[in-house]
Design a protein around this motif. Structure first.
Motif, PDB file in Angstrom:
ATOM      1  N   GLU A  68       0.928  -1.208   0.040  1.00 59.30           N
ATOM      2  CA  GLU A  68      -0.109   0.127  -0.200  1.00 59.30           C
ATOM      3  C   GLU A  68       0.931   1.228   0.089  1.00 59.30           C
ATOM      4  O   GLU A  68       0.278   2.325  -0.611  1.00 59.30           O
ATOM      5  CB  GLU A  68      -0.841   0.049   1.164  1.00 59.30           C
ATOM      6  N   ASN A  69       1.981   1.281   0.755  1.00 56.41           N
ATOM      7  CA  ASN A  69       2.894   2.351   0.880  1.00 56.41           C
ATOM      8  C   ASN A  69       3.890   2.264  -0.338  1.00 56.41           C
ATOM      9  O   ASN A  69       5.007   3.052  -0.179  1.00 56.41           O
ATOM     10  CB  ASN A  69       3.694   2.354   2.034  1.00 56.41           C
ATOM     11  N   SER A  70       3.910   1.695  -1.591  1.00 65.07           N
ATOM     12  CA  SER A  70       4.984   1.422  -2.457  1.00 65.07           C
ATOM     13  C   SER A  70       4.341   2.009  -3.614  1.00 65.07           C
ATOM     14  O   SER A  70       3.103   2.538  -3.901  1.00 65.07           O
ATOM     15  CB  SER A  70       5.109   0.016  -2.735  1.00 65.07           C
ATOM     16  N   ALA A  71       5.052   2.021  -4.854  1.00 68.09           N
ATOM     17  CA  ALA A  71       4.658   2.505  -6.309  1.00 68.09           C
ATOM     18  C   ALA A  71       4.093   1.373  -6.981  1.00 68.09           C
ATOM     19  O   ALA A  71       3.907   1.609  -8.159  1.00 68.09           O
ATOM     20  CB  ALA A  71       6.014   3.005  -6.945  1.00 68.09           C
ATOM     21  N   GLN A  72       3.961   0.131  -6.345  1.00 69.23           N
ATOM     22  CA  GLN A  72       3.314  -1.017  -6.934  1.00 69.23           C
ATOM     23  C   GLN A  72       2.138  -1.540  -6.233  1.00 69.23           C
ATOM     24  O   GLN A  72       2.096  -2.431  -5.671  1.00 69.23           O
ATOM     25  CB  GLN A  72       4.213  -2.219  -7.079  1.00 69.23           C
ATOM     26  N   PRO A  73       1.067  -0.743  -6.427  1.00 67.30           N
ATOM     27  CA  PRO A  73      -0.195  -1.064  -5.958  1.00 67.30           C
ATOM     28  C   PRO A  73      -0.732  -2.572  -6.244  1.00 67.30           C
ATOM     29  O   PRO A  73      -1.539  -3.126  -5.520  1.00 67.30           O
ATOM     30  CB  PRO A  73      -1.131   0.011  -6.331  1.00 67.30           C
ATOM     31  N   GLY A  74      -0.486  -2.953  -7.461  1.00 70.23           N
ATOM     32  CA  GLY A  74      -1.006  -4.339  -7.650  1.00 70.23           C
ATOM     33  C   GLY A  74      -0.295  -5.370  -7.501  1.00 70.23           C
ATOM     34  O   GLY A  74      -0.572  -6.356  -7.874  1.00 70.23           O
ATOM     35  N   ALA A  75       0.908  -5.277  -6.844  1.00 68.87           N
ATOM     36  CA  ALA A  75       1.792  -6.287  -6.262  1.00 68.87           C
ATOM     37  C   ALA A  75       1.102  -7.229  -5.252  1.00 68.87           C
ATOM     38  O   ALA A  75      -0.112  -6.637  -4.584  1.00 68.87           O
ATOM     39  CB  ALA A  75       2.826  -5.966  -5.734  1.00 68.87           C
ATOM     40  N   SER A  76       1.612  -8.197  -5.101  1.00 69.44           N
ATOM     41  CA  SER A  76       1.101  -9.200  -3.849  1.00 69.44           C
ATOM     42  C   SER A  76       2.504  -9.734  -2.842  1.00 69.44           C
ATOM     43  O   SER A  76       3.624  -9.281  -3.350  1.00 69.44           O
ATOM     44  CB  SER A  76       0.762 -10.637  -4.611  1.00 69.44           C
ATOM     45  N   PRO A  77       2.029 -10.057  -1.720  1.00 65.21           N
ATOM     46  CA  PRO A  77       3.366 -10.438  -0.758  1.00 65.21           C
ATOM     47  C   PRO A  77       4.079 -11.421  -1.535  1.00 65.21           C
ATOM     48  O   PRO A  77       3.452 -12.513  -2.222  1.00 65.21           O
ATOM     49  CB  PRO A  77       2.551 -10.731   0.275  1.00 65.21           C
TER      50      PRO A  77
ATOM     51  N   ASP B 124      11.973   3.931 -14.938  1.00 63.79           N
ATOM     52  CA  ASP B 124      12.783   3.450 -13.805  1.00 63.79           C
ATOM     53  C   ASP B 124      13.714   2.318 -13.984  1.00 63.79           C
ATOM     54  O   ASP B 124      14.377   1.568 -13.050  1.00 63.79           O
ATOM     55  CB  ASP B 124      11.795   2.932 -12.731  1.00 63.79           C
ATOM     56  N   LYS B 125      13.773   1.833 -15.420  1.00 72.90           N
ATOM     57  CA  LYS B 125      14.844   0.992 -15.666  1.00 72.90           C
ATOM     58  C   LYS B 125      16.139   1.523 -15.583  1.00 72.90           C
ATOM     59  O   LYS B 125      16.303   2.632 -16.121  1.00 72.90           O
ATOM     60  CB  LYS B 125      14.457   0.283 -16.951  1.00 72.90           C
ATOM     61  N   ARG B 126      17.189   0.678 -15.452  1.00 69.66           N
ATOM     62  CA  ARG B 126      18.465   1.115 -15.330  1.00 69.66           C
ATOM     63  C   ARG B 126      19.263   0.266 -16.065  1.00 69.66           C
ATOM     64  O   ARG B 126      19.088  -1.121 -16.147  1.00 69.66           O
ATOM     65  CB  ARG B 126      18.988   1.196 -13.888  1.00 69.66           C
ATOM     66  N   ILE B 127      20.658   0.342 -16.284  1.00 66.33           N
ATOM     67  CA  ILE B 127      21.722  -0.810 -16.627  1.00 66.33           C
ATOM     68  C   ILE B 127      22.006  -1.666 -15.310  1.00 66.33           C
ATOM     69  O   ILE B 127      22.087  -1.026 -14.280  1.00 66.33           O
ATOM     70  CB  ILE B 127      23.013  -0.078 -16.979  1.00 66.33           C
ATOM     71  N   ILE B 128      21.743  -2.975 -15.539  1.00 68.07           N
ATOM     72  CA  ILE B 128      21.830  -3.744 -14.471  1.00 68.07           C
ATOM     73  C   ILE B 128      22.668  -4.801 -14.650  1.00 68.07           C
ATOM     74  O   ILE B 128      22.887  -5.720 -13.635  1.00 68.07           O
ATOM     75  CB  ILE B 128      20.092  -4.511 -14.275  1.00 68.07           C
ATOM     76  N   GLY B 129      23.597  -4.838 -15.593  1.00 69.47           N
ATOM     77  CA  GLY B 129      24.639  -5.852 -15.882  1.00 69.47           C
ATOM     78  C   GLY B 129      25.347  -5.668 -17.180  1.00 69.47           C
ATOM     79  O   GLY B 129      25.035  -4.833 -18.136  1.00 69.47           O
ATOM     80  N   ASN B 130      26.598  -6.304 -17.116  1.00 68.53           N
ATOM     81  CA  ASN B 130      27.369  -6.003 -18.359  1.00 68.53           C
ATOM     82  C   ASN B 130      27.911  -7.440 -18.749  1.00 68.53           C
ATOM     83  O   ASN B 130      28.706  -8.089 -17.949  1.00 68.53           O
ATOM     84  CB  ASN B 130      28.768  -5.105 -17.808  1.00 68.53           C
ATOM     85  N   PRO B 131      27.584  -7.901 -19.984  1.00 71.71           N
ATOM     86  CA  PRO B 131      28.054  -9.208 -20.475  1.00 71.71           C
ATOM     87  C   PRO B 131      29.538  -9.012 -20.870  1.00 71.71           C
ATOM     88  O   PRO B 131      30.048 -10.348 -21.359  1.00 71.71           O
ATOM     89  CB  PRO B 131      27.047  -9.446 -21.643  1.00 71.71           C
TER      90      PRO B 131
ATOM     91  N   GLN C   6      13.048   5.004  -9.415  1.00 73.45           N
ATOM     92  CA  GLN C   6      14.198   5.746  -9.559  1.00 73.45           C
ATOM     93  C   GLN C   6      13.843   7.297  -9.623  1.00 73.45           C
ATOM     94  O   GLN C   6      14.679   8.111  -9.071  1.00 73.45           O
ATOM     95  CB  GLN C   6      14.937   4.980 -10.771  1.00 73.45           C
ATOM     96  N   ASP C   7      12.785   7.502 -10.424  1.00 68.05           N
ATOM     97  CA  ASP C   7      12.562   8.853 -10.216  1.00 68.05           C
ATOM     98  C   ASP C   7      11.760   9.582  -9.375  1.00 68.05           C
ATOM     99  O   ASP C   7      11.287  10.657  -9.236  1.00 68.05           O
ATOM    100  CB  ASP C   7      11.950   9.102 -11.915  1.00 68.05           C
ATOM    101  N   GLY C   8      11.113   8.680  -8.505  1.00 68.61           N
ATOM    102  CA  GLY C   8      10.313   9.050  -7.422  1.00 68.61           C
ATOM    103  C   GLY C   8       9.017   9.676  -7.604  1.00 68.61           C
ATOM    104  O   GLY C   8       8.319  10.326  -6.839  1.00 68.61           O
ATOM    105  N   ASN C   9       8.520   9.199  -8.926  1.00 68.26           N
ATOM    106  CA  ASN C   9       7.136   9.612  -9.120  1.00 68.26           C
ATOM    107  C   ASN C   9       6.091   8.638  -8.648  1.00 68.26           C
ATOM    108  O   ASN C   9       4.797   8.970  -8.829  1.00 68.26           O
ATOM    109  CB  ASN C   9       7.022   9.970 -10.505  1.00 68.26           C
ATOM    110  N   ASN C  10       6.307   7.757  -7.755  1.00 66.98           N
ATOM    111  CA  ASN C  10       5.470   6.800  -7.347  1.00 66.98           C
ATOM    112  C   ASN C  10       4.715   6.000  -8.268  1.00 66.98           C
ATOM    113  O   ASN C  10       3.665   5.501  -8.009  1.00 66.98           O
ATOM    114  CB  ASN C  10       4.566   7.375  -6.396  1.00 66.98           C
ATOM    115  N   VAL C  11       5.491   5.586  -9.443  1.00 66.76           N
ATOM    116  CA  VAL C  11       4.972   4.878 -10.631  1.00 66.76           C
ATOM    117  C   VAL C  11       6.188   4.030 -11.010  1.00 66.76           C
ATOM    118  O   VAL C  11       7.156   4.651 -11.366  1.00 66.76           O
ATOM    119  CB  VAL C  11       4.394   5.770 -11.651  1.00 66.76           C
TER     120      VAL C  11
END
Length: 988
Positions: free
Chosen positions: A794-803, A821-828, A811-816
């Motif tokens: 309820e207090n997150s940017a993902q209201p449709g999630a489940s435990p 919000d995607k970033r570089i997450i790895g380097n092959p 990342q941008d703090g817009n609560n969505v």
């Protein structure tokens, strides 16, 4: 007086008789310890005197020496050997090659050069190092032995390893190096038997590779095969037999654990937990046999020399039904017509046959639920319809149903004529040929194996493709030494044509009687369909090189190549590729004469431009494809529309690489310790880059152009220690280390990003290429943790999630949580590669240990990421999953659906590994035994290849290759296996 004279004569006579009694005639034969071939012209000297002799054409010698003296044997490229005479009249000697000396001469493309005079970065691996590994492909033998070269192997029989020299310098073009075998350009080295190779040189920097111009952007691999020598005929057999076993087999959940996870996911007892269990990896994997045999013969006279060989390889895959057979034959002859004219040829024939397996069989075994049996009680295949788990293929049924065979032949050859005139000039003309035919046949029978594996009609697919390349080159070389100056000038021309075509046919309802009766005309004539295509490209080049040395210490190498390629528009087909290299042999300076630290000290630097034309021919021509957005309905019938799928500017031209290299070479302790270091900065300019067009333009696919700049920057360090402690014991230790950083530094279109559209993972794009990041970087969400309860959601940017779901970072703090919000997450792209290579010799025993590794690299676990229903889970996930509040903050619940499948750093794992690449123990049988067997030399060995690999990645192997923009994505990688061999090397 007369008495004194008589006494003096008697004393002299006594001395002479005494000396004559201690002097004996010694004879014997000097041969190569590895091959048993005679060493012609080897020096034999009585230690402490000037008395000596040279071996003849058969390696024999005869001389007079003191019975208690010592003989010293010397031969260029071999370790000096001293042998006490001990009153023996026959002394045979087997001399060992000196690795340090062998490195003194390297092949440089259209010539050879002493290592001390090289101004570029060239690595050389000799035949002795290649044959000490039981590899089926010569490139595999290089893994871990050359700094700055990253090799990715695969366990699939017959497959070629992937090689990257100093990083990846292209996004859409090929990043493979140029292969040159005896002057002929080839695509790979699969057709070569490693035992036929004399040496492999890798031209790593732009200065050394610029002589190949537009083909050399990714480095050059020069292969020189063995040539005959004058002398007695020598016959050699080299073969091994062994087994292959998969290592680090991934552990999956069993039936009980799988049922527990599925029930957790669905919130009810969908499957009972007491079902029999099937380990699908155990079912499809096997211990595979491999054997390889090669017989060679060489010899000749002063006028004619020859070398011939024949090889046979039979390798089973670790998957049932997968095998590969290769036959190779090679013939080389040189004719010395007279003192000034020499002609010769070299031909290599290659024939292969492969029984193939489904391309996704490893993925099928990964996802297949363990509750499905291999066979039912009635003998039919286990079927997912009997369980409420979804539609899954039965991997065993897939293997049994799959019927595909690949085969082909290839002829690679080169003929040359060489004329020496006016003392210092040499003209050489050569014609190279590379001709190949490849075929494959796939037959899918009409059958119903399971509810998801069935076909109402049979389908026969046949394809035949042909490639034909000819290369004509002419060079004129001037070589002159005058005073303190050494000058070599090379001028040359090159013309090449590449042609290829294919013909593919399809037909339904062909009845299967045997493989010999599978023909398209036996099917339904109305279903026969033929597809055909081809390609042609031509090249013209002019090139020149100057090598200059002053006082044997100041070195200059200058190269210029002028290339044209028909692959590009007419106005953009020609380009210059210059380079320059400078060297300073500091050790030759007068001020170094009184120091005792350095035995060698050399500084070098180079700069050059290279080209990459490894892109599809006529890429600048607009192409169209069906596009559902442009369909039209007429009389109730839908007619598909067509649209341009790729647009390119009419001025598209080749990629250009500019590289600066600085190197340092040092030798210490009588050159027992040698150290070499390089730093390089390699830029790919005008790289072909794809940009997604704006929607209102109505274009699909990508806009291609010379839009980007890539950079590979790094360093290499090589250290070798060689020490002969005694005649009985010697050893060597070598280590190499490389650091490379890959980055996209500029794109002409602001904020342009290339998304890899060729290999989506589960329908998602997981890699991008954009400014500031490496090529093919993994792109997705950062996981902050796991939602433990509804309040956190309820207090997150993902209201449709489940435990139990992933909690992504906003990342941008817009609560969505969205694409922003995607970033570089790895380097092959590997950051570090290294290798440690050791060898030990004690009397007749030898031991070799090679270690190789990669670090600072990531792998995207696409196997975990692709889920459409109730796929199986790996055991690591089962042990660490979230099952309730506080149980895990890194692994999600069993309900891997929805946004849990979005690309995220959860699926990115470390690809670092350390491997014992090769472990070999050999024994040379005593000369007495060898003579009894009528042999010159006999060596037996046991070998373990890839026996142990240490890594943390949740898969079979972290060694994952791929195209530049999709590398490092593990989707069904054929894992590397451990091979254990027993081998024999015999010379007659």
């Amino acid at each position: 007086m007369k008495r004194k004279f008589l006494l003096l004569v008697m004393c002299l006579l006594t001395f002479h008789l005494s000396f004559a009694q201690n002097t004996i005639t010694v004879q014997g034969r000097v041969t190569d310890a590895e091959t048993g071939q005679p060493l012609i012209g080897a020096g034999v000297v009585v230690q402490g005197t000037t008395t000596g002799a040279q071996t003849d054409a058969d390696g024999n010698y005869t001389l007079s020496a003191p019975a208690d003296g010592t003989l010293t044997f010397n031969y260029l490229g071999y370790k000096a050997t001293s042998v006490p005479i001990n009153n023996r009249t026959s002394i045979n000697v087997q001399m060992e090659t000196d690795a340090a000396t062998l490195q003194e001469v390297v092949v440089t493309g259209y010539g050879v050069q002493e290592k001390r005079d090289v101004t570029g970065s060239i690595a050389s691996v000799k035949s002795e190092e290649l044959v000490r590994q039981a590899s089926q492909n010569p490139v595999s033998s290089l893994q871990g032995k050359v700094a700055g070269v990253n090799i990715t192997n695969t366990g699939q029989p017959g497959a070629s390893p992937q090689i990257r020299i100093r990083g990846t310098g292209s996004a859409l073009g090929s990043a493979d190096p140029l292969y040159v075998v005896d002057g002929t350009f080839v695509d790979n080295l699969s057709f070569l038997n490693p035992a036929d190779i004399e040496s492999i040189e890798i031209l790593k920097d732009a200065s050394s590779a610029a002589i190949y111009g537009v083909r050399a952007a990714n480095g050059v691999v020069l292969v020189t095969t063995k040539r005959g020598r004058s002398g007695e005929a020598t016959v050699n057999y080299n073969g091994f037999v062994g087994v292959q076993r998969v290592t680090n087999q991934l552990e999956m959940t069993n039936a009980r654990e799988y049922a527990q996870l599925v029930n957790e996911k669905n919130g009810s007892e969908l499957i009972t937990t007491n079902l029999p269990s099937t380990d699908w990896y155990d079912q499809i994997l096997r211990t595979a046999m491999i054997h390889n045999h090669q017989v060679s013969a060489s010899g000749g006279t002063e006028k004619v020399t020859y070398s011939a060989s024949a090889g046979y390889l039979n390798q089973e895959g670790i998957i049932e039904g997968n095998d590969y057979r290769r036959i190779t034959a090679r013939l080389q002859t040189d004719f010395q017509i007279n003192e000034n004219i020499k002609v010769g040829y070299n031909g290599i024939f290659y024939d292969y046959k492969s029984n193939d397996i489904p391309g996704d069989i490893f993925y099928q075994a990964y996802v297949a639920p363990p509750v499905i049996p291999v066979f039912k009680a009635n003998g039919r295949y286990g079927d997912p319809v009997d369980f409420p788990v979804g539609n899954f293929a039965n991997p065993q049924a897939s293997l049994d149903w799959f019927n595909q065979e690949s085969r082909g032949q290839r002829l690679t050859g080169n003929a040359f004529a060489e004329v020496n005139f006016l003392q210092n000039f040499t003209f050489r003309t050569s014609l190279g040929l590379n001709y190949g035919i490849d075929e494959y046949r796939n037959y899918r029978s009409r059958d119903s194996l399971t509810t998801v594996q069935f076909a109402s009609r049979s389908l026969l697919t046949q394809q035949r493709s042909k490639t034909n390349m000819w290369l004509w080159e002419n060079t004129l070389t001037y070589d002159k030494t005058f005073g303190d100056h050494d000058l070599t000038v090379l001028l040359g021309t090159s013309a090449q044509e590449d042609k290829s075509n294919f013909l593919t046919g399809f037909a339904n309802d062909v009845e299967f009687n045997s493989d010999a009766n599978l023909y398209l005309d036996l099917g339904d004539p109305e279903t026969v369909r033929i597809e055909a295509g081809g390609n042609r490209a031509t090249f013209v080049s002019y090139f020149g090189r100057v090598n200059y040395s002053f006082l044997d210490r100041y070195l200059l190498t200058a190269t210029l190549r002028y290339d044209a390629s028909s692959k590009f528009p007419r106005g953009e087909r020609w380009e210059y590729f210059p380079s320059i290299g400078l060297g300073w042999r500091v050790i030759e300076e007068d001020f170094m004469s009184n120091q005792n630290i350095f035995d060698n000290l050399k500084l070098r630097a180079s700069w050059g431009r290279l080209g990459n034309n490894n892109v599809p021919s006529n890429i600048f021509i607009l192409r169209v494809a069906t596009d559902e957005r442009f369909g039209a309905i007429r009389n109730g019938v839908l007619y598909p529309g067509w649209n341009i799928n790729t647009t390119t500017p009419s001025t598209l031209f080749w990629e250009v690489v500019e590289e600066f290299d600085a190197g340092l070479e040092m030798g210490f302790l009588d050159n027992r310790l040698t150290v070499e270091a390089d730093w390089y900065n390699r830029k790919t300019k005008d790289a072909i880059f794809g940009v997604t067009p704006l929607g209102y333009l109505g274009l699909g696919g990508q806009i291609l152009g010379n839009y980007a700049t890539f950079r590979n920057r790094g360093m290499e360090l090589i250290a070798n220690w060689n020490h002969d402690i005694s005649q009985d014991f010697s050893y060597s230790i070598g280590a190499n280390f490389s650091r490379n950083k890959n980055e996209v530094t500029d794109v002409a279109i602001e904020n342009a990003t290339f998304y890899n559209g060729n290999l989506p993972v589960g329908g998602y794009q997981v890699s991008v290429t954009r400014v500031g990041d490496p090529i093919g970087s993994f792109f997705g969400y950062e996981v902050e943790g796991i939602f433990q309860n509804e309040q956190e959601i309820e207090n997150s940017a993902q209201p449709g999630a489940s435990p139990g779901d992933f909690r992504f970072r906003d990342q941008d703090g817009n609560n969505v949580i969205d694409e922003r919000d995607k970033r570089i997450i790895g380097n092959p792209n590997p950051g570090f590669t290294y290798g440690i290579n050791t060898s030990f010799r004690f009397r007749s025993f030898d031991l070799q240990i090679d270690i190789q590794g990669v670090a600072d690299v990531d792998v995207y676990n696409g196997n975990r990421n692709v889920r459409y229903g109730n796929e199986n889970y790996d055991k690591d996930f089962y042990d660490n999953r979230w099952t309730g509040p506080g149980t895990s903050n890194s692994y999600p619940s069993a309900d891997l659906t929805g946004r849990n499948l979005d690309p995220s750093d959860y699926y990115v794992e470390k690809g670092d590994y350390i491997r014992i690449r090769n472990l070999q123990l050999g024994y040379n049988l005593p000369e007495s035994v060898v003579s009894t067997l009528k042999m010159r030399n006999l060596r037996v060995y046991i070998n373990a290849q890839n026996p142990v690999t240490w890594f943390k990645y949740n898969g079979f192997s972290p060694e994952v290759g791929g195209a530049p923009v999709s590398q490092g994505i593990d989707r069904n990688v054929y894992p590397l296996s451990a091979t254990y061999n027993f081998g024999v090397n015999a010379t007659f």
